[in-house]
Design a protein around this motif. Structure first.
Motif, PDB file in Angstrom:
ATOM      1  N   ALA A 293      16.429   2.266  -6.416  1.00 55.50           N
ATOM      2  CA  ALA A 293      17.268   2.613  -7.577  1.00 55.50           C
ATOM      3  C   ALA A 293      17.965   3.949  -7.337  1.00 55.50           C
ATOM      4  O   ALA A 293      19.160   4.103  -7.601  1.00 55.50           O
ATOM      5  N   TRP A 294      17.223   4.927  -6.828  1.00 49.91           N
ATOM      6  CA  TRP A 294      17.797   6.238  -6.547  1.00 49.91           C
ATOM      7  C   TRP A 294      18.918   6.127  -5.523  1.00 49.91           C
ATOM      8  O   TRP A 294      19.998   6.705  -5.701  1.00 49.91           O
ATOM      9  N   ALA A 295      18.680   5.400  -4.436  1.00 46.44           N
ATOM     10  CA  ALA A 295      19.689   5.262  -3.380  1.00 46.44           C
ATOM     11  C   ALA A 295      20.957   4.603  -3.926  1.00 46.44           C
ATOM     12  O   ALA A 295      22.072   5.025  -3.615  1.00 46.44           O
ATOM     13  N   PHE A 296      20.787   3.562  -4.739  1.00 49.65           N
ATOM     14  CA  PHE A 296      21.950   2.878  -5.311  1.00 49.65           C
ATOM     15  C   PHE A 296      22.733   3.808  -6.235  1.00 49.65           C
ATOM     16  O   PHE A 296      23.959   3.918  -6.130  1.00 49.65           O
ATOM     17  N   ILE A 297      22.025   4.486  -7.132  1.00 47.57           N
ATOM     18  CA  ILE A 297      22.697   5.382  -8.075  1.00 47.57           C
ATOM     19  C   ILE A 297      23.367   6.531  -7.335  1.00 47.57           C
ATOM     20  O   ILE A 297      24.523   6.882  -7.597  1.00 47.57           O
ATOM     21  N   TYR A 298      22.661   7.111  -6.392  1.00 46.92           N
ATOM     22  CA  TYR A 298      23.191   8.257  -5.661  1.00 46.92           C
ATOM     23  C   TYR A 298      24.396   7.858  -4.817  1.00 46.92           C
ATOM     24  O   TYR A 298      25.361   8.605  -4.712  1.00 46.92           O
ATOM     25  N   ALA A 299      24.371   6.663  -4.209  1.00 47.25           N
ATOM     26  CA  ALA A 299      25.477   6.214  -3.367  1.00 47.25           C
ATOM     27  C   ALA A 299      26.701   5.826  -4.190  1.00 47.25           C
ATOM     28  O   ALA A 299      27.827   5.891  -3.683  1.00 47.25           O
TER      29      ALA A 299
END
Length: 186
Positions: free
Chosen positions: A105-111
């Motif tokens: 979730a973090w990687a998706f939001i951050y990207a």
């Protein structure tokens, strides 16, 4: 490095950030585990084996995985949550799935939006540090007000009574919440 990640297509950017979070959060968890082992001597060992600490550790180990997963949706809390998971000795069978879900979730939001928002804030800071601090302060104030409202009302939106009995139920709930809040302040 932010420019390089932003220049990647979406899936490779998410993949790269996912690997980054595994190393960062996994490393934080392992540092917490190591600190627990190192501290498990003398007076600290007596404290760590006390009934209250053992009980609290059991609760964190049992219910902490959702907290670890959700911590990736916050700014600044994720490191503390992963360190706490390691310090309390949360089993890997609970910690790894939490890291996998929260980290994705973090990687998706951050990207997607995270880098853009962060880059915009940094640009604002470079042009006007006071404005950037004011935006950050307003955001913190907004979150604090929303959390306060949620705690007082039991949700983000107050229920709208549709009948007389619903009105009485809402008034009773509101009165109980106000009394509980007053008790918390005392």
């Amino acid at each position: 490095m932010m420019d390089w990640v932003q220049s990647l297509p979406l899936l490779p950017a998410i993949g790269f950030l996912y690997v980054v979070i595994w190393f960062r959060a996994g490393g934080t968890y392992l540092l917490g585990r190591g600190a627990r082992r190192a501290a498990d001597r003398g007076r600290v060992a007596t404290f760590l084996s006390s009934e209250r600490v053992v009980h609290a550790t059991g609760i964190v180990n049992r219910w902490g995985a959702p907290v670890v997963a959700l911590s990736f949706l916050t700014v600044g809390f994720q490191t503390a949550a992963n360190a706490a998971a390691g310090l309390t000795g949360m089993p890997l069978r609970r910690s790894l799935p939490a890291l996998a879900i929260g980290g994705l979730a973090w990687a998706f939001i951050y990207a997607t939006v995270g880098l853009v928002v962060f880059a915009g804030w940094v640009e604002l800071f470079l042009r006007s540090p006071w404005a950037a601090v004011a935006v950050l302060a307003l955001l913190v104030l907004l979150v604090a007000l929303l959390l306060r409202h949620r705690r007082r009302t039991g949700g983000l939106i107050a229920p709208v009574p549709s009948t007389e009995s619903d009105t009485a139920a809402v008034e009773s709930t509101t009165k109980s919440a106000v009394e509980a809040d007053a008790g918390d302040r005392a």
